[in-house]
Design a protein around this motif. Sequence first.
Motif, PDB file in Angstrom:
ATOM      1  N   TYR A  90     -81.216  95.598  69.583  1.00 23.67           N
ATOM      2  CA  TYR A  90     -80.737  94.858  68.359  1.00 23.67           C
ATOM      3  C   TYR A  90     -80.975  95.706  67.215  1.00 23.67           C
ATOM      4  CZ  TYR A  90     -79.141  90.627  66.394  1.00 23.67           C
ATOM      5  OH  TYR A  90     -78.323  89.643  65.650  1.00 23.67           O
ATOM      6  N   TYR A  91     -82.331  96.120  67.022  1.00 23.75           N
ATOM      7  CA  TYR A  91     -82.786  96.728  66.013  1.00 23.75           C
ATOM      8  C   TYR A  91     -82.040  98.154  65.833  1.00 23.75           C
ATOM      9  CZ  TYR A  91     -86.113  98.431  62.266  1.00 23.75           C
ATOM     10  OH  TYR A  91     -86.593  98.465  61.139  1.00 23.75           O
ATOM     11  N   GLU A  98     -77.900  95.496  55.631  1.00 18.07           N
ATOM     12  CA  GLU A  98     -77.489  95.628  57.207  1.00 18.07           C
ATOM     13  C   GLU A  98     -77.577  94.486  57.957  1.00 18.07           C
ATOM     14  OE1 GLU A  98     -79.152 100.181  57.709  1.00 18.07           O
ATOM     15  OE2 GLU A  98     -80.365  98.861  57.187  1.00 18.07           O
ATOM     16  N   LEU A  99     -78.390  93.209  57.358  1.00 16.46           N
ATOM     17  CA  LEU A  99     -78.546  91.981  58.161  1.00 16.46           C
ATOM     18  C   LEU A  99     -77.031  91.429  58.066  1.00 16.46           C
ATOM     19  CD1 LEU A  99     -80.312  90.819  60.161  1.00 16.46           C
ATOM     20  CD2 LEU A  99     -81.448  89.825  58.149  1.00 16.46           C
ATOM     21  N   VAL A 150     -84.596  97.884  58.565  1.00 21.03           N
ATOM     22  CA  VAL A 150     -83.215  97.097  58.141  1.00 21.03           C
ATOM     23  C   VAL A 150     -83.361  96.483  56.852  1.00 21.03           C
ATOM     24  CG1 VAL A 150     -81.956  95.125  59.348  1.00 21.03           C
ATOM     25  CG2 VAL A 150     -83.062  96.669  60.734  1.00 21.03           C
ATOM     26  N   LEU A 169     -78.574  97.274  64.142  1.00 20.44           N
ATOM     27  CA  LEU A 169     -78.777  96.934  62.838  1.00 20.44           C
ATOM     28  C   LEU A 169     -79.211  98.090  61.700  1.00 20.44           C
ATOM     29  CD1 LEU A 169     -80.904  93.607  63.242  1.00 20.44           C
ATOM     30  CD2 LEU A 169     -78.490  93.746  62.392  1.00 20.44           C
ATOM     31  N   MET A 185     -74.338  92.443  60.008  1.00 16.51           N
ATOM     32  CA  MET A 185     -74.474  91.818  61.345  1.00 16.51           C
ATOM     33  C   MET A 185     -73.961  90.242  61.494  1.00 16.51           C
ATOM     34  SD  MET A 185     -76.434  89.720  63.603  1.00 16.51           S
ATOM     35  CE  MET A 185     -77.789  89.652  62.444  1.00 16.51           C
ATOM     36  N   ASP A 219     -78.178 100.540  60.396  1.00 16.62           N
ATOM     37  CA  ASP A 219     -77.081 101.285  60.333  1.00 16.62           C
ATOM     38  C   ASP A 219     -77.083 102.670  59.733  1.00 16.62           C
ATOM     39  OD1 ASP A 219     -74.049 101.376  60.685  1.00 16.62           O
ATOM     40  OD2 ASP A 219     -73.957 101.108  58.518  1.00 16.62           O
TER      41      ASP A 219
END
Length: 130
Positions: A55-56, A71-72, A67, A59, A75, A61
């Motif tokens: 997942y990280y 970026e969050l 992160v 995220l 998502m 990017d």
Amino acid sequence: AVVSTQSGHYGRGVDPVNGLTRENWVESNRVFAEAERERERRGEESLIAMLSNAYYDVLDDDGDGTVSVDELKTMMKAFDVPQEAAYTFFEKADTDKSGALERPELVHLFRKFWMEPYDPQWDGVYAYKY
């Protein structure tokens, strides 16, 4: 087809009409947590850490190793969750208050979700209500 498990009998997948019952969700989480503790006892890699790390990687990017809240937010948009939810998630996850999420912080947050008893203060992080 029905699959027999140690904790009972479950159909395969989620019922497309009725969804997943709360009881089945809670039981699934309990079984997963037990399996994760057993993996730890055997010295095997944590499934939570593997999931969190994957997942990280998505995220992060820009590839800078952290992160950001932006970026969050990207998502959140991808999951059709209001981007405002990123702020609640970020505030709780950024435990060292550095202004960026590091990999261990996300692993910790995922572990808290799967392994610790329910705590309503985390509802805004795990299940944004919109």
